[in-house]
Scaffold this active site. Structure first.
Site, PDB file in Angstrom:
ATOM      1  N   HIS A 239       2.241 -40.450 -10.888  1.00  0.00           N
ATOM      2  CA  HIS A 239       3.057 -39.878 -11.221  1.00  0.00           C
ATOM      3  C   HIS A 239       2.210 -37.866 -12.468  1.00  0.00           C
ATOM      4  O   HIS A 239       1.720 -38.779 -13.239  1.00  0.00           O
ATOM      5  CB  HIS A 239       4.137 -40.068 -13.031  1.00  0.00           C
ATOM      6  CG  HIS A 239       4.955 -39.235 -12.572  1.00  0.00           C
ATOM      7  ND1 HIS A 239       5.199 -38.076 -13.498  1.00  0.00           N
ATOM      8  CD2 HIS A 239       6.479 -39.417 -12.175  1.00  0.00           C
ATOM      9  CE1 HIS A 239       6.446 -38.037 -14.010  1.00  0.00           C
ATOM     10  NE2 HIS A 239       6.996 -38.107 -13.144  1.00  0.00           N
ATOM     11  N   CYS A 277       7.255 -35.764  -7.871  1.00  0.00           N
ATOM     12  CA  CYS A 277       7.798 -35.446  -8.982  1.00  0.00           C
ATOM     13  C   CYS A 277       8.005 -34.217  -8.881  1.00  0.00           C
ATOM     14  O   CYS A 277       7.062 -33.254  -9.959  1.00  0.00           O
ATOM     15  CB  CYS A 277       7.632 -35.389 -10.355  1.00  0.00           C
ATOM     16  SG  CYS A 277       8.712 -34.965 -11.435  1.00  0.00           S
ATOM     17  N   HIS A 304      10.322 -37.425  -6.770  1.00  0.00           N
ATOM     18  CA  HIS A 304      11.624 -37.468  -7.170  1.00  0.00           C
ATOM     19  C   HIS A 304      11.867 -36.106  -7.519  1.00  0.00           C
ATOM     20  O   HIS A 304      10.770 -35.254  -7.307  1.00  0.00           O
ATOM     21  CB  HIS A 304      10.373 -37.981  -9.264  1.00  0.00           C
ATOM     22  CG  HIS A 304      10.222 -38.826  -9.814  1.00  0.00           C
ATOM     23  ND1 HIS A 304       9.248 -39.273 -10.767  1.00  0.00           N
ATOM     24  CD2 HIS A 304      10.347 -40.047  -9.735  1.00  0.00           C
ATOM     25  CE1 HIS A 304       9.430 -40.302 -10.898  1.00  0.00           C
ATOM     26  NE2 HIS A 304       9.552 -41.150  -9.819  1.00  0.00           N
ATOM     27  N   ASP A 355      15.959 -37.562  -9.921  1.00  0.00           N
ATOM     28  CA  ASP A 355      15.434 -36.978 -11.629  1.00  0.00           C
ATOM     29  C   ASP A 355      16.425 -36.525 -12.418  1.00  0.00           C
ATOM     30  O   ASP A 355      16.828 -35.692 -11.758  1.00  0.00           O
ATOM     31  CB  ASP A 355      14.291 -37.859 -11.424  1.00  0.00           C
ATOM     32  CG  ASP A 355      12.521 -37.666 -12.173  1.00  0.00           C
ATOM     33  OD1 ASP A 355      13.846 -38.924 -13.343  1.00  0.00           O
ATOM     34  OD2 ASP A 355      11.993 -36.477 -12.758  1.00  0.00           O
ATOM     35  N   HIS A 356      16.354 -37.253 -13.568  1.00  0.00           N
ATOM     36  CA  HIS A 356      17.143 -36.719 -13.965  1.00  0.00           C
ATOM     37  C   HIS A 356      18.691 -36.452 -14.071  1.00  0.00           C
ATOM     38  O   HIS A 356      18.881 -35.983 -13.099  1.00  0.00           O
ATOM     39  CB  HIS A 356      16.161 -35.854 -15.093  1.00  0.00           C
ATOM     40  CG  HIS A 356      15.664 -36.038 -15.736  1.00  0.00           C
ATOM     41  ND1 HIS A 356      13.774 -35.212 -16.916  1.00  0.00           N
ATOM     42  CD2 HIS A 356      14.257 -37.973 -15.811  1.00  0.00           C
ATOM     43  CE1 HIS A 356      13.351 -36.274 -17.075  1.00  0.00           C
ATOM     44  NE2 HIS A 356      13.338 -37.448 -15.978  1.00  0.00           N
ATOM     45  N   TYR A 372      18.987 -39.979 -18.393  1.00  0.00           N
ATOM     46  CA  TYR A 372      18.951 -40.298 -17.519  1.00  0.00           C
ATOM     47  C   TYR A 372      20.573 -41.132 -17.328  1.00  0.00           C
ATOM     48  O   TYR A 372      20.846 -42.124 -16.830  1.00  0.00           O
ATOM     49  CB  TYR A 372      18.423 -41.690 -17.138  1.00  0.00           C
ATOM     50  CG  TYR A 372      17.055 -41.416 -16.462  1.00  0.00           C
ATOM     51  CD1 TYR A 372      16.490 -42.145 -15.041  1.00  0.00           C
ATOM     52  CD2 TYR A 372      15.990 -41.367 -17.672  1.00  0.00           C
ATOM     53  CE1 TYR A 372      15.852 -40.969 -14.745  1.00  0.00           C
ATOM     54  CE2 TYR A 372      14.982 -40.829 -17.242  1.00  0.00           C
ATOM     55  CZ  TYR A 372      14.180 -40.607 -15.431  1.00  0.00           C
ATOM     56  OH  TYR A 372      13.345 -40.537 -15.559  1.00  0.00           O
TER      57      TYR A 372
HETATM   58  C1  DNO Z   1      10.998 -39.455 -17.394  1.00  0.00           C
HETATM   59  C2  DNO Z   1       9.604 -39.795 -16.132  1.00  0.00           C
HETATM   60  C3  DNO Z   1       8.728 -40.585 -16.797  1.00  0.00           C
HETATM   61  C4  DNO Z   1       7.623 -41.331 -15.876  1.00  0.00           C
HETATM   62  C5  DNO Z   1       6.070 -41.631 -16.140  1.00  0.00           C
HETATM   63  C6  DNO Z   1       5.674 -42.312 -14.975  1.00  0.00           C
HETATM   64  O1  DNO Z   1      12.095 -39.155 -17.265  1.00  0.00           O
HETATM   65  O2  DNO Z   1       8.938 -38.717 -15.420  1.00  0.00           O
HETATM   66  O3  DNO Z   1       9.022 -41.700 -17.823  1.00  0.00           O
HETATM   67  O4  DNO Z   1       8.136 -42.275 -15.492  1.00  0.00           O
HETATM   68  O5  DNO Z   1       5.323 -40.922 -16.489  1.00  0.00           O
HETATM   69  O6  DNO Z   1       4.580 -43.248 -15.072  1.00  0.00           O
END
Ligand code: DNO
Length: 395
Positions: A239, A277, A304, A355-356, A372
């Site tokens: 990531h 991401c 992501h 994501d988010h 989340y």
């Molecule tokens: C948050 C995420 C982090 C991610 C870690 C990956 O929303 O992007 O918690 O999961 O950094 O290892």
């Protein structure tokens, strides 16, 4: 592409039925109850797998197919005395995961702090709220709360002046909130929660570690773990740093195309992969995400999808925008990913998760996990799914 959803386990206010209703098929989970460095046992992983994969009669099946994340302990990043034992522990956790037939593992290599924001409920003009990184609030924390030696060298005069105004206007409650947001480790973080004192100690421990040293330590880690991952058929997905630049004077080595390329060149193992991401990488204006998605396509094993928008006034500040309306060319990225996905056989399709999401509608008054939320992510997934369907149909 496979639709996945991050679920934080039995205490997540979002239920597995909520995920079913969102339309995702794959679950992204971790043993969040364990501290960074604690070894995952086969039994604990198998129990969680059973909980997720056991489908109540008449319900849509879900599969826990992705681990996010197995935390890489701090002493591995510093190559401290315990590094060897910690790497062995990390490998044991990976083996436990593979035993339950989970073959995609996400992790990161950010020292001291995982993802970092300054506001968890920044108001949007719609009445919803979002996560935000504000450079003035961040500088106020560094300069006037944490009081990191040398921090003043990292900011220009305009930022320093604004940061002072921000700090002077803060009440103790405001200060406590900012410390909580920055130091106490946001949900899913792979680093330990910190007090101001332990924060300062950790930074001192990194005094002699610059980006080239950190990269060297990272390569040692990869050289140890990738041969085992290969044997297990596991794909490791790195990531990116979030945000993708140095914070607190710390080195970061997964922020740009060059960073990733250096790691892939050093350890070409096919197990050495990427979590693409868009929210993290997209914070930097010099990251061309469509080009990166095309360039790294065969290395991408997890995605992501999220969008950030930089402030016009100071582009070091950003907020989490609607999934299709940030600075990233989301349609262009999805087109590149769909092209890659087409090359992959059934059963190996590329998983992504929305994501988010914003805090909106009923979530405004409910207990939520920052970023989340159910409804904000549901909206994001719906929009992304529409783009994917259109791109698949038209290309
Ligand atoms: C948050 C995420 C982090 C991610 C870690 C990956 O929303 O992007 O918690 O999961 O950094 O290892």
């Amino acid at each position: 592409m496979k639709q996945a959803w991050r679920w934080f386990g039995p205490h997540d206010p979002v239920s597995l039925d909520d995920v079913r209703q969102a339309g995702a098929s794959d679950i992204v989970n971790a043993l969040h109850q364990l501290k960074p460095g604690e070894v995952w046992t086969e039994k604990a992983v198998a129990e969680r797998k059973h909980l997720i994969d056991t489908t109540p009669a008449g319900r849509t099946p879900l599969t826990w197919s992705i681990v996010e994340s197995i935390p890489v302990p701090d002493d591995v990043k510093r190559l401290g005395k315990q590094a060897k034992a910690s790497i062995e522990g990390w490998i044991a956790s990976m083996e436990a995961v593979a035993k339950s037939d989970i073959k995609t593992i996400c992790y990161n290599f950010m020292p001291v702090v995982d993802w970092t924001r300054t506001d968890l409920d920044a108001p949007l003009p719609t009445g919803a709220t979002c996560l935000r990184f504000d450079i003035y609030r961040f500088a106020a924390f560094e300069l006037h709360i944490l009081k990191r030696p040398g921090a003043e060298r990292d900011y220009d005069d305009a930022i320093k002046a604004r940061a002072k105004l921000v700090f002077d206007a803060m009440t103790q409650t405001d200060i406590d909130y900012l410390v909580m947001v920055i130091a106490s480790a946001l949900p899913g973080s792979t680093t330990d929660p910190l007090t101001l004192e332990s924060f300062r100690d950790k930074l001192i421990a990194y005094r002699d570690i610059d980006a080239s040293v950190l990269r060297r330590h990272f390569i040692e880690f990869l050289e140890a773990v990738t041969p085992v991952a290969e044997k297990l058929g596991v794909k490791l997905t790195l990531h990116p740093d979030d945000p993708p630049r140095s914070l607190f004077g710390l080195p970061r080595v997964a922020s740009t195309k060059e960073d990733y390329q250096a790691l892939f060149d050093a350890v070409p193992s096919e197990a050495n992969g990427m979590c693409f991401c868009t929210g993290s990488l997209g914070v930097r204006p010099d990251n061309d995400l469509v080009a990166m998605a095309k360039h790294f396509a065969p290395r991408i094993h997890f995605v992501h999808l999220r969008a950030t928008k930089r402030d016009a006034e100071n582009p070091l500040s950003f907020f989490e925008a609607d999934h299709l309306d940030g600075d990233v060319d989301m349609v262009g990225v999805i087109a590149a990913l769909v092209a890659e996905d087409r090359k992959r056989p059934e059963g190996s399709k590329l998983p992504f998760r929305p994501d988010h999401g914003h805090r909106m509608l009923d979530d405004l008054t409910k207990k939520v996990t920052p970023g989340y939320t159910a409804i904000g992510r549901l909206k994001g997934l719906g929009e992304l799914r529409g783009v994917i369907r259109a791109v698949e149909r038209l290309s």
